[in-house]
Design an enzyme around this catalytic site. Structure first.
Site, short mmCIF file in Angstrom:
data_model
loop_
_atom_site.label_atom_id
_atom_site.label_comp_id
_atom_site.label_asym_id
_atom_site.label_seq_id
_atom_site.Cartn_x
_atom_site.Cartn_y
_atom_site.Cartn_z
N HIS A 72 0.85 -1.21 0.00
CA HIS A 72 0.00 0.00 0.00
C HIS A 72 0.87 1.24 0.00
O HIS A 72 1.74 1.39 0.86
CB HIS A 72 -0.93 0.01 1.22
CG HIS A 72 -2.19 -0.77 1.01
ND1 HIS A 72 -3.36 -0.47 1.66
CD2 HIS A 72 -2.45 -1.82 0.21
CE1 HIS A 72 -4.30 -1.33 1.26
NE2 HIS A 72 -3.77 -2.16 0.39
N TYR A 200 -8.94 5.57 7.89
CA TYR A 200 -9.03 5.84 9.34
C TYR A 200 -10.03 6.98 9.48
O TYR A 200 -9.74 8.12 9.10
CB TYR A 200 -7.68 6.28 9.89
CG TYR A 200 -6.65 5.17 10.00
CD1 TYR A 200 -5.87 4.81 8.90
CD2 TYR A 200 -6.46 4.49 11.20
CE1 TYR A 200 -4.93 3.81 9.00
CE2 TYR A 200 -5.51 3.48 11.31
CZ TYR A 200 -4.75 3.14 10.21
OH TYR A 200 -3.81 2.14 10.32
N PRO A 292 -4.05 0.12 18.82
CA PRO A 292 -3.81 -0.30 17.43
C PRO A 292 -3.90 0.83 16.40
O PRO A 292 -3.63 0.61 15.22
CB PRO A 292 -4.91 -1.35 17.18
CG PRO A 292 -5.95 -1.08 18.21
CD PRO A 292 -5.26 -0.49 19.39
N LYS A 296 1.14 -0.31 15.12
CA LYS A 296 2.53 -0.46 15.53
C LYS A 296 2.83 -1.69 16.39
O LYS A 296 4.00 -2.04 16.58
CB LYS A 296 2.97 0.79 16.33
CG LYS A 296 3.13 2.03 15.46
CD LYS A 296 4.41 1.97 14.65
CE LYS A 296 4.43 2.93 13.50
NZ LYS A 296 4.06 2.35 12.21
N TYR A 384 4.18 6.36 10.28
CA TYR A 384 3.30 5.24 9.93
C TYR A 384 4.08 4.14 9.21
O TYR A 384 3.91 2.95 9.50
CB TYR A 384 2.14 5.73 9.06
CG TYR A 384 1.05 4.70 8.89
CD1 TYR A 384 0.01 4.60 9.79
CD2 TYR A 384 1.08 3.80 7.82
CE1 TYR A 384 -0.98 3.63 9.65
CE2 TYR A 384 0.10 2.83 7.66
CZ TYR A 384 -0.93 2.76 8.58
OH TYR A 384 -1.89 1.80 8.44
P1 RFL Z 1 1.57 -12.36 21.50
O1 RFL Z 1 1.07 -12.38 20.09
O2 RFL Z 1 0.61 -12.00 22.57
O3 RFL Z 1 2.18 -13.79 21.78
C1 RFL Z 1 2.58 -14.19 23.06
C2 RFL Z 1 2.45 -15.69 23.15
O4 RFL Z 1 2.90 -16.12 24.43
C3 RFL Z 1 2.02 -17.11 24.93
N1 RFL Z 1 2.12 -17.12 26.39
C4 RFL Z 1 2.80 -18.06 27.08
N2 RFL Z 1 3.49 -19.12 26.69
C5 RFL Z 1 4.08 -19.87 27.64
N3 RFL Z 1 3.97 -19.61 28.98
C6 RFL Z 1 3.28 -18.55 29.42
N4 RFL Z 1 3.19 -18.29 30.71
C7 RFL Z 1 2.65 -17.71 28.45
N5 RFL Z 1 1.91 -16.60 28.53
C8 RFL Z 1 1.59 -16.25 27.28
C9 RFL Z 1 0.65 -16.70 24.39
O5 RFL Z 1 -0.23 -17.80 24.34
C10 RFL Z 1 1.01 -16.16 23.02
O6 RFL Z 1 0.92 -17.14 22.02
O7 RFL Z 1 2.82 -11.38 21.66
P2 RFL Z 1 4.02 -11.09 20.63
O8 RFL Z 1 4.54 -12.35 20.03
O9 RFL Z 1 4.93 -10.15 21.33
O10 RFL Z 1 3.33 -10.32 19.41
C11 RFL Z 1 2.78 -9.06 19.57
C12 RFL Z 1 1.56 -8.89 18.67
O11 RFL Z 1 0.73 -10.02 18.75
C13 RFL Z 1 0.79 -7.65 19.09
O12 RFL Z 1 1.63 -6.54 19.29
C14 RFL Z 1 -0.27 -7.24 18.10
O13 RFL Z 1 -1.11 -8.27 17.68
C15 RFL Z 1 -1.08 -6.14 18.79
N6 RFL Z 1 -2.37 -6.03 18.21
C16 RFL Z 1 -2.45 -5.36 17.05
N7 RFL Z 1 -1.33 -4.80 16.51
C17 RFL Z 1 -1.39 -4.15 15.36
O14 RFL Z 1 -0.35 -3.66 14.88
N8 RFL Z 1 -2.62 -4.03 14.71
C18 RFL Z 1 -3.78 -4.61 15.21
O15 RFL Z 1 -4.82 -4.51 14.61
C19 RFL Z 1 -3.72 -5.29 16.42
N9 RFL Z 1 -4.82 -5.86 16.97
C20 RFL Z 1 -3.49 -6.62 18.83
C21 RFL Z 1 -4.72 -6.54 18.16
C22 RFL Z 1 -3.40 -7.29 20.05
C23 RFL Z 1 -4.51 -7.86 20.67
N10 RFL Z 1 -4.35 -8.48 21.98
C24 RFL Z 1 -3.06 -8.69 22.52
C25 RFL Z 1 -5.39 -8.77 22.86
C26 RFL Z 1 -5.84 -7.14 18.72
C27 RFL Z 1 -5.74 -7.81 19.97
C28 RFL Z 1 -7.00 -8.45 20.48
C1 PHB Z 2 -6.00 -4.40 10.69
O1 PHB Z 2 -6.12 -4.57 9.47
O2 PHB Z 2 -6.32 -5.26 11.51
C2 PHB Z 2 -5.46 -3.10 11.17
C3 PHB Z 2 -4.93 -2.21 10.27
C4 PHB Z 2 -4.43 -0.99 10.72
C5 PHB Z 2 -4.48 -0.68 12.06
C6 PHB Z 2 -5.00 -1.60 12.97
C7 PHB Z 2 -5.49 -2.81 12.53
O3 PHB Z 2 -4.03 0.53 12.50
#
Ligand code: RFL
Ligand code: PHB
Length: 389
Positions: A72, A200, A292, A296, A384
């Site tokens: 994009h 957005y 989110p 980042k 961004y």
């Molecule tokens: P994760 O993905 O949370 O993975 C951590 C893993 O550790 C496991 N775990 C354990 N394993 C062993 N022993 C324990 N005691 C443990 N405790 C936990 C968990 O089961 C899991 O598999 O962290 P990681 O790898 O640092 O990755 C980070 C990303 O996942 C996170 O920053 C993003 O997904 C944040 N986030 C979003 N980021 C974006 O840039 N755009 C988004 O749209 C976006 N949506 C989100 C999100 C995070 C969410 N969370 C954490 C609730 C939406 C949600 C719902």
């Molecule tokens: C998504 O596609 O899930 C998404 C994209 C941009 C954002 C957050 C989530 O800032």
């Protein structure tokens, strides 16, 4: 020693770190609390910075992303009837990739399987021991059996609710937190995206985001009160509210359909400093959370992993400790910038309950400033698309 690095958490941080270390000849074991199916069912991030794209390629896990991801060159920000396009390519010469975290995680599991890295799923009661000595260990229960792995380093990649951060004594940690009074309700549907770029949308009814995973799979979000539950929102109610928040021209194009997934994520900013305690290192969501709005979260996890891999390889191969000594400060410099950007984007785009007319007027003025000023648009675009590592 049973392995060189024990990695706690099999999310994107843990898998990518393992992959980069393995490709440099370092042995790892991954411990994951959930099943692989559960990890792969979590719908999360969708926007990958180009620096992260390059890191996935370097890790040997970028081939499918290069085939199926959608580059994009810009995105749209709107505020009721006002809209402004942020042209990343023109303003920065860079772009981002639309490719889901679920796909990245699947690609990393495939790459790890090809290498043959031991990954224990459904582990319980992970206990990290002796990180202030030269021979730390991690104990855990799997299949009803207690196991213990001695290693040189432990990587805490276990997300916000993990155990790693808690190993650092409270008096050695400093935490910074902002909890926002709303969440994002996300909906995934097999429908064509409403627009070729992300929108957005700030509006007087609250924020909405139009995103996508492919030409046939859309991801939408709307700001909702913290008390709401996904079941409170029928698909019809979601689509109706989304239409009211998107710019009118886009709303008319919106194709609706049954949801495949619906979930609510609360919005939070959080940092725990430092990222190192003896031979334990924190990575990704284990150390920091961003709302989110700036896309980042996953990208910061990737830059942490990049810095840590660059530090652990010389530490293990040549006993060179400068990298591990500098890891926390190096990663935190980038983390704080993303914290600032995500917070600013969140303030600019969301309606806060009970806010006064001045706050609403400032949001509108910020939009007008973006429309008028290429400098303001460039500043947003640079953040961004992601600062260099
Ligand atoms: P994760 O993905 O949370 O993975 C951590 C893993 O550790 C496991 N775990 C354990 N394993 C062993 N022993 C324990 N005691 C443990 N405790 C936990 C968990 O089961 C899991 O598999 O962290 P990681 O790898 O640092 O990755 C980070 C990303 O996942 C996170 O920053 C993003 O997904 C944040 N986030 C979003 N980021 C974006 O840039 N755009 C988004 O749209 C976006 N949506 C989100 C999100 C995070 C969410 N969370 C954490 C609730 C939406 C949600 C719902
Ligand atoms: C998504 O596609 O899930 C998404 C994209 C941009 C954002 C957050 C989530 O800032």
């Amino acid at each position: 020693m049973d392995t060189e690095v024990v990695i706690i958490g099999g999310g994107p941080s843990g898998l990518l770190l393992s992959q980069l270390l393995n490709r440099n000849g370092i042995a790892t074991v991954i411990l994951e609390r959930s099943s692989r199916a559960h990890v792969l069912s979590r719908i999360r991030a969708g926007i990958i910075e180009w620096g992260a794209v390059e890191t996935f390629r370097e890790a040997g896990a970028g081939a499918r992303m290069d085939r199926e991801g959608i580059p994009h060159n810009g995105c749209v920000l709107s505020h009721d009837a006002l809209a402004v396009r942020i042209d990343f390519e023109e303003l920065t010469g860079r772009k981002v990739m639309v490719y889901g975290q679920t796909e990245i995680t699947a690609d990393l599991y495939a790459a790890q399987d090809a290498i043959g890295t031991p990954i224990f799923h459904d582990v319980d009661d992970v206990v990290i021991e002796d990180v202030l000595t030269s021979r730390p260990a991690v104990s855990f229960t799997v299949d009803g059996e207690r196991r213990r792995l001695e290693c040189a380093f432990v990587a805490g990649c276990d997300g916000f609710h993990g155990v790693s951060r808690q190993v650092i004594p409270a008096e050695k940690r400093r935490e910074f937190e902002r909890i926002y009074p709303f969440g994002w309700l996300g909906l995934l549907a097999h429908t064509p995206p409403v627009h070729e770029e992300l929108i957005y949308a700030g509006s007087e009814r609250g924020f909405a985001l139009a995103s996508m995973r492919s030409q046939t799979l859309s991801r939408y979000y709307i700001q909702v009160p913290l008390a709401d539950r996904p079941d409170d929102w029928s698909d019809a109610a979601f689509w109706e509210e989304l239409k009211r928040r998107l710019p009118a021209a886009a709303a008319q194009q919106l194709v609706t359909g049954p949801s495949i997934e619906k979930s609510i994520a609360p919005l939070r900013s959080f940092v725990s400093e430092p990222l190192r305690y003896g031979r334990l290192f924190l990575v990704g969501d284990a150390a920091h959370i961003v709302p989110p709005t700036g896309a980042k979260g996953l990208n910061l996890a990737v830059s942490d992993v990049f810095y840590l891999a660059e530090a652990l390889v010389p530490a293990l191969k040549h006993q060179a400790s400068a990298g591990i000594d500098g890891y926390s400060a190096r990663a935190l410099a980038r983390i704080w910038n993303a914290m600032r950007f995500s917070w600013q984007m969140t303030l600019m785009l969301h309606r806060f309950d009970g806010e006064d007319s001045f706050a609403a007027a400032m949001r509108k003025a910020t939009f007008m400033h973006l429309q008028r000023s290429e400098t303001a648009r460039r500043d947003l675009a640079e953040n961004y698309i992601g600062l260099p590592y």
